[in-house]
Design a protein around this motif. Structure first.
Motif, short mmCIF file in Angstrom:
data_model
loop_
_atom_site.label_atom_id
_atom_site.label_comp_id
_atom_site.label_asym_id
_atom_site.label_seq_id
_atom_site.Cartn_x
_atom_site.Cartn_y
_atom_site.Cartn_z
N THR A 32 0.93 -1.08 0.15
CA THR A 32 -0.01 0.04 0.10
C THR A 32 1.07 1.33 0.22
OG1 THR A 32 -0.50 -0.52 2.47
CG2 THR A 32 -2.17 -0.98 0.90
N GLY A 33 2.16 1.35 0.62
CA GLY A 33 2.80 2.33 0.71
C GLY A 33 3.47 2.71 -0.74
N ARG A 37 2.76 6.05 -3.13
CA ARG A 37 3.88 7.00 -3.65
C ARG A 37 3.70 6.81 -5.31
NH1 ARG A 37 6.59 4.65 0.65
NH2 ARG A 37 6.66 2.39 -0.28
N TYR A 53 -0.37 13.06 5.20
CA TYR A 53 -0.43 12.20 6.11
C TYR A 53 1.16 11.28 5.94
CZ TYR A 53 -5.34 12.43 6.55
OH TYR A 53 -6.49 12.82 6.88
N MET A 54 1.31 11.07 4.86
CA MET A 54 2.83 10.26 4.59
C MET A 54 3.89 11.21 5.03
SD MET A 54 1.96 8.18 1.54
CE MET A 54 3.47 7.10 1.53
N ASP A 58 2.17 9.87 9.79
CA ASP A 58 0.99 9.51 10.13
C ASP A 58 0.26 8.32 9.22
OD1 ASP A 58 0.83 10.94 12.07
OD2 ASP A 58 -0.02 12.69 11.10
N LEU A 59 -0.67 7.46 9.84
CA LEU A 59 -1.39 6.59 8.78
C LEU A 59 -2.24 7.31 8.06
CD1 LEU A 59 -2.10 3.28 11.06
CD2 LEU A 59 -0.26 3.83 9.34
N VAL A 60 -2.50 6.68 6.76
CA VAL A 60 -3.57 7.28 5.93
C VAL A 60 -4.84 6.98 6.50
CG1 VAL A 60 -4.54 7.50 3.44
CG2 VAL A 60 -2.06 7.55 3.88
N THR A 65 -7.64 3.98 2.46
CA THR A 65 -6.70 2.97 2.26
C THR A 65 -7.35 1.41 1.91
OG1 THR A 65 -5.24 4.13 3.99
CG2 THR A 65 -4.67 1.71 3.28
N GLY A 86 2.37 -4.05 4.41
CA GLY A 86 2.04 -2.79 4.64
C GLY A 86 0.51 -2.48 4.95
N PHE A 87 -0.01 -3.74 4.71
CA PHE A 87 -1.72 -3.61 4.81
C PHE A 87 -2.01 -4.94 5.44
CE2 PHE A 87 -6.01 -4.43 3.99
CZ PHE A 87 -6.68 -3.28 4.07
N ARG A 89 -2.85 -2.37 8.45
CA ARG A 89 -2.12 -1.72 9.59
C ARG A 89 -2.94 -1.18 10.91
NH1 ARG A 89 2.06 0.31 5.89
NH2 ARG A 89 3.91 1.41 6.94
N GLN A 93 -8.56 -2.34 9.22
CA GLN A 93 -8.22 -2.76 8.08
C GLN A 93 -8.08 -4.28 8.11
OE1 GLN A 93 -4.62 -0.90 6.97
NE2 GLN A 93 -5.33 1.04 7.28
N ARG A 134 13.08 8.77 -0.27
CA ARG A 134 11.90 8.64 0.68
C ARG A 134 11.91 9.96 1.73
NH1 ARG A 134 9.19 3.01 2.05
NH2 ARG A 134 8.06 4.65 3.66
N ASP A 136 10.02 10.51 4.17
CA ASP A 136 9.76 9.90 5.35
C ASP A 136 11.02 9.16 5.86
OD1 ASP A 136 9.27 7.88 3.65
OD2 ASP A 136 7.53 7.17 4.66
N ARG A 146 6.23 7.28 12.93
CA ARG A 146 5.85 6.15 12.48
C ARG A 146 5.87 4.90 13.34
NH1 ARG A 146 9.93 6.09 7.53
NH2 ARG A 146 8.85 4.33 6.96
#
Ligand code: AMP
Length: 190
Positions: A32-33, A37, A53-54, A58-60, A65, A86-87, A89, A93, A134, A136, A146
């Motif tokens: 998902t990241g 992107r 958020y990213m 922070d989480l979206v 998502t 990444g999912f 999270r 979800q 990146r 982040d 994170r």
């Protein structure tokens, strides 16, 4: 179908392992990241929303998502299975994923978690930030945020999958090759 959640804190090596394992097991890798992107790069509506958020670590929001994840799965209707990286999270979800897969007459075979200590990960992420491009990954405060998101919202998913008898922890420290071998031993059984 083989549907696996590849789990672990930021920097644990999920993306690296998923790239190797998708070839070996002929699975579709959904990060998902990476999808966020891609959307940011292409300045889509989802990208513009996710970016704020990213950038903060922070989480979206879940709804955005989850809908994005479902669309990615639906794009690959005849897949042998998926590696989710990444999912999920958050618990919501995870529940949405279970429901979605049940509707498709399939299920999660297991969560494979790469276990690595936080201090080692911060150092790894700062190192990755020098070359990954990146944003982040370059600011220690954002990296710590994170981890805060991970510890408060994501880490509980271990209990969620453990309660289903579906949690498989793997030592995530060592060479890439050694870790692939350890993860493969679990994948083979799922
Ligand atoms: P990653 O590439 O998995 O480290 O994700 C990078 C960033 O994308 C995260 O810090 C979040 O801001 C966002 N993100 C990725 N996956 C999710 C998810 N499942 N739920 C919420 N936010 C996510």
């Amino acid at each position: 179908m083989k549907n696996i959640v590849l789990f672990g804190p930021p920097g644990a090596g999920k993306g690296t392992q998923a790239t190797l394992l998708k070839e070996k097991y002929d699975l579709i890798h959904i990060s998902t990241g990476d999808v966020f992107r891609f959307n940011i790069k292409n300045e889509t509506e989802i990208g513009l929303l996710a970016k704020k958020y990213m950038d903060e670590g922070d989480l979206v929001p879940d709804e955005v998502t989850i809908n994005m994840l479902k669309a990615e799965v639906n794009k690959n209707a005849d897949a042998n299975g998926f590696i989710f990286d990444g999912f999920p999270r958050t618990e919501s979800q995870a529940k949405a994923l279970d429901l979605f897969l049940t509707e498709k007459n399939t299920t999660i075979n297991g969560m494979v978690a790469l276990e690595v200590s936080e201090d080692l990960l911060v150092a790894r992420l700062l190192e990755r930030g020098k070359t990954s491009g990146r944003t982040d990954d370059t600011d220690e405060e954002k990296i710590r945020n994170r981890f805060n998101e991970y510890n408060t919202k994501t880490a509980i998913l271990k209990d969620y999958y453990q309660a289903q008898g579906n949690y498989f922890g793997v030592n995530g420290v060592g060479s890439i090759d050694d870790i692939t071998k350890r993860v493969s031993t679990v994948f083979d059984k799922l």
